[in-house]
Design a protein around this motif. Structure first.
Motif, short mmCIF file in Angstrom:
data_model
loop_
_atom_site.label_atom_id
_atom_site.label_comp_id
_atom_site.label_asym_id
_atom_site.label_seq_id
_atom_site.Cartn_x
_atom_site.Cartn_y
_atom_site.Cartn_z
N VAL A 1 13.09 -11.11 5.77
CA VAL A 1 12.47 -11.98 4.56
C VAL A 1 11.21 -12.32 4.65
CG1 VAL A 1 13.16 -13.97 3.51
CG2 VAL A 1 15.09 -12.85 4.14
N PHE A 2 10.87 -13.02 5.93
CA PHE A 2 9.39 -13.38 5.89
C PHE A 2 8.59 -12.23 6.06
CE2 PHE A 2 11.88 -17.13 8.66
CZ PHE A 2 11.88 -17.70 7.20
N SER A 3 8.91 -11.03 6.52
CA SER A 3 7.91 -9.96 6.30
C SER A 3 7.71 -9.64 4.94
CB SER A 3 8.09 -8.84 7.38
OG SER A 3 9.56 -8.62 7.57
N LEU A 4 8.58 -9.72 4.28
CA LEU A 4 8.53 -9.25 2.56
C LEU A 4 7.55 -10.47 2.26
CD1 LEU A 4 11.97 -8.26 1.13
CD2 LEU A 4 9.84 -7.25 0.79
N LYS A 5 7.72 -11.48 2.59
CA LYS A 5 6.89 -12.52 1.83
C LYS A 5 5.47 -12.66 2.47
CE LYS A 5 10.52 -15.42 0.52
NZ LYS A 5 10.74 -15.23 -1.09
N SER A 6 5.11 -12.30 3.74
CA SER A 6 3.86 -12.25 4.48
C SER A 6 3.19 -10.85 4.49
CB SER A 6 4.08 -12.87 5.69
OG SER A 6 4.90 -11.78 6.78
N ALA A 7 4.05 -9.72 3.58
CA ALA A 7 3.50 -8.44 3.78
C ALA A 7 3.45 -7.98 5.04
CB ALA A 7 2.00 -8.33 2.92
N LEU A 8 4.26 -8.11 5.85
CA LEU A 8 4.19 -7.64 7.64
C LEU A 8 5.06 -6.28 7.29
CD1 LEU A 8 3.63 -7.99 10.52
CD2 LEU A 8 5.79 -9.08 10.67
N PHE A 9 4.49 -5.16 7.45
CA PHE A 9 5.17 -4.12 7.33
C PHE A 9 5.66 -3.63 6.08
CE2 PHE A 9 8.63 -0.90 7.91
CZ PHE A 9 7.71 0.18 8.23
N LEU A 10 6.49 -4.59 5.13
CA LEU A 10 6.99 -4.58 4.00
C LEU A 10 5.95 -5.10 3.16
CD1 LEU A 10 10.32 -5.84 5.05
CD2 LEU A 10 9.74 -3.52 4.71
N PHE A 11 4.68 -4.17 2.75
CA PHE A 11 3.57 -4.63 2.04
C PHE A 11 3.13 -3.83 0.83
CE2 PHE A 11 1.93 -1.71 5.37
CZ PHE A 11 1.22 -0.70 4.48
N PHE A 12 4.44 -3.02 0.49
CA PHE A 12 4.06 -2.10 -0.71
C PHE A 12 3.69 -2.82 -1.93
CE2 PHE A 12 8.29 -2.94 0.30
CZ PHE A 12 8.91 -3.43 -0.98
N TRP A 13 4.13 -4.07 -2.00
CA TRP A 13 4.04 -4.91 -3.33
C TRP A 13 2.83 -5.33 -3.56
CZ3 TRP A 13 2.84 -9.80 -2.27
CH2 TRP A 13 3.32 -10.24 -1.05
N LEU A 14 1.80 -5.55 -2.15
CA LEU A 14 0.55 -6.69 -2.10
C LEU A 14 -0.35 -6.09 -2.86
CD1 LEU A 14 -0.15 -8.92 0.64
CD2 LEU A 14 -1.90 -7.22 -0.15
N PRO A 15 -1.02 -4.73 -2.59
CA PRO A 15 -2.16 -4.31 -3.10
C PRO A 15 -2.13 -4.13 -4.76
CG PRO A 15 -1.53 -2.66 -1.52
CD PRO A 15 -0.46 -3.74 -1.62
N GLY A 16 -1.09 -4.17 -5.40
CA GLY A 16 -0.89 -4.07 -6.76
C GLY A 16 -1.26 -5.61 -7.23
#
Lengths: 113, 501
Positions: free
Chosen positions: B217-232
């Motif tokens: 959960v926290f890595s989704l929120k903090s873009a740790l590894f699960l960062f696919f949503w961040l650049p856009g």
């Protein structure tokens, strides 16, 4: 009772995940909503299910229900309600501006060069 | 022990300020001055809190007088206090930047109130001592961020904000699932109480599973590894909003990782912290590749946020006292520098009217100050001494390389950390060389936008970055205290539960 709830929660999660993985935005929003309902049921089940026990404990009570999960899901439901409402409005705005609600057309591959 | 009412103020000030501002929607000057006032007040109060914590130890406030673990409790230890101070400062600079760049339409449609609500959520997350309250504060922050990211409603914003909102809704649901399981197993959600209960049980497999779920959960929120949503998502909104997102939102997720993995789940290091290390390494690598590959300023900066996240978390993964101090130090440096980088990048885009590197050049002739600030920011993020990135990096990498330590075997993480610094340097120098050097493509009168009022916040942030680096000797005791309370959870538990463990 807990077993039954576990099965229901599992079914809700299955439906929710199936909906979230589809391409239509509206289905995705319904999916998140169904998953959220599953989660709320999960929280209330995790506090232990009882019939007839009041959620308050005084000196004479023989059995009581844990009041904390009930307070938790109340908060969670309200938050989920707000998020879903916002998401629906956003989806409507996006639909009228972009003319599509198919996620394939919302990918937005723009040239970076 | 006397309770400290001051603890609630960083939460109350932006909340009340936002509510008052929402009433006076039409009066933009009032909203501007009130925003500045609110952030200055947060800075002053958190400065005072840092002082108090450094002298008297961890400060708590039991809301409504209900004693922890039964009531809700707000806790300020040194880590929270430092982060509150940084948040106030970054809020101040971003709102200053917004004055000249955000545009009247957004200002009239509740930009300033939602900015305050966002800070309310961020500060609340730093303050709370209760896992469910953390969820609520996350939501306050996220709902404000949903509004800010879609405010203005152009096509790109709408498209990206849908993805951002859906991803965050699902990760919030997973957070609730984690909380439900944790409550079923441990029977409490107060972090200090959880720490005690988990330590008593020795963290069996079920608790480690919950820890991994919360980590996802926290890595989704903090873009740790699960960062696919961040650049856009981070390249869609206007600069001032992107800057506050890049500087604060992912960092709240990291803070949650800090808290859970140092205070609660620290008994199965070989599972949870190794996983953290692997995720951090992959984050740095993929983020680095993204930053090197792109030729678009906003994308390069967004990928730099990802690299920073990976590096901070690698300090937690190594999990020695010195590496935690390094991670804290780098954490604050990264917040300031990412805000600065986004603001500078936004200024460049405003001047050129395009975010493509190949369409710009030679800006340093007419914008000398801007160019040099960008250069300083780039060197600082790459970790060149005496700038602020250096101290954090050296502490983390030293600990990673140290053999014979209790947690040896992290040389690969240290190597990837060094490699990522190189990638950061390359990607930022690419902007510097293509944007600021070379032939001047734009004469001063052909520029698309002016820099009036935009340079002051950048100067403030640069100055803060330099002071944080050069004055490391002065700040070290505070950062050390923050690290100490993470290494020794008993300090936190004793302060919150008021009992000697």
């Amino acid at each position: 009772m807990e077993t039954l709830m576990a099965i229901i929660i599992g079914i809700l999660f299955t439906i929710g995940v199936y909906l979230v993985l589809s391409k239509s935005l509206l289905r995705i929003i319904f999916g998140t909503s169904v998953i959220a309902h599953g989660t709320h049921l999960l929280i209330i089940t995790m506090g232990g299910l009882k019939t007839g026990g009041p959620p308050l404990l005084d000196g004479r009570a023989v059995s009581y229900t844990d009041p904390l999960p009930q307070a938790l899901i109340l908060t969670a439901i309200v938050i989920n309600f707000a998020t879903t409402a916002f998401l629906l409005v956003l989806a409507y705005r996006a639909y009228s501006a972009l003319g599509t609600e198919n996620m394939d057309h919302l990918r937005g591959i723009n040239d970076n060069e | 022990m006397i309770m400290n009412n001051l603890v609630a103020f960083p939460l109350l000030i932006p909340l009340l300020a936002g509510l008052i501002m929402a009433i006076y929607r039409k009066s933009i000057p009032f909203q501007r001055w009130f925003s500045l006032f609110s952030f200055s007040l947060i800075c002053i109060i958190s400065f005072y809190l840092i002082q108090q914590v450094s002298i008297e130890g961890i400060q708590i406030l039991e809301l409504g007088g209900w004693q922890a673990p039964f009531g809700i409790v707000l806790v300020v230890d040194m880590l929270s206090a430092l982060l509150l101070m940084t948040t106030g400062f970054i809020g101040l600079t971003c709102v200053l930047f917004a004055f000249g760049s955000i545009g009247e339409e957004r200002e009239q449609f509740y930009f300033y109130p939602f900015f305050q609500f966002l800070i309310t959520g961020v500060n609340g997350s730093f303050l709370t001592g209760d896992l469910f309250n953390l969820f609520v504060c996350f939501e306050v922050m996220l709902i404000s961020s949903y509004v800010l990211i879609s405010l203005g409603g152009n096509k790109i914003q709408l498209r990206e904000s849908i993805k951002y909102v859906v991803i965050n809704t699902i990760s919030s649901t997973l957070f609730l699932v984690g909380i439900a399981y944790l409550y079923a197993v441990a029977g409490t959600l107060n972090m200090a109480h959880l720490s005690v209960r988990v330590a008593e049980s020795g963290q069996p497999g079920i608790l480690t599973t919950v820890a991994v779920l919360l980590l996802i959960v926290f890595s989704l929120k903090s873009a740790l590894f699960l960062f696919f949503w961040l650049p856009g998502a981070y390249s869609a909104p206007p600069t001032a909003i992107a800057a506050i997102f890049g500087a604060l939102l992912t960092k709240v997720g990291i803070y949650a990782i800090f808290r859970t993995s140092t205070l609660i789940f620290y008994h199965q290091l070989e599972i949870t912290h190794t996983l953290l290390g692997v995720m951090a390494a992959l984050t740095m690598l993929f983020g680095g590749i993204g930053a090197v590959a792109h030729w678009d300023i906003r994308n390069i900066l967004a990928y730099n946020v990802i690299i920073g996240v990976g590096f901070i978390v690698s300090g937690v993964a190594i999990f020695t006292p010195a590496s935690l101090i390094g991670a804290t130090y780098y954490f604050i440096h990264d917040m300031v520098m990412k805000a600065l980088l986004f603001l500078l990048g936004g200024t460049v885009i405003r001047i050129v009217g395009s975010n493509k590197l190949k369409e710009m050049g030679g800006l340093i002739r007419n914008h000398t100050l801007l160019g040099w600030m960008f250069f300083i920011a780039a060197l600082s993020l790459a970790g060149v001494p005496p700038l602020s990135g250096f101290i954090g990096k050296i502490l983390i990498i030293q600990e990673g390389l140290a053999s014979g330590a209790a947690r040896a075997g992290f040389y690969w993480l240290a190597a990837i950390g060094l490699l990522s610094s190189l990638m950061v340097l390359y990607s930022l120098m690419k902007i510097f060389i293509n944007g600021f050097w070379g032939e001047t493509l734009l004469a001063q009168d052909m520029e698309k936008g002016d820099t009036k009022g935009l340079l002051l916040p950048c100067v403030l942030l640069t100055a803060a970055g330099i002071i944080w680096g050069v004055g490391a000797e002065i700040f070290y005791p505070f950062v050390e205290q923050a690290g100490e309370s993470m290494v020794n959870p008993n300090l936190y538990i004793e302060a919150v539960l008021r009992e000697v463990v």
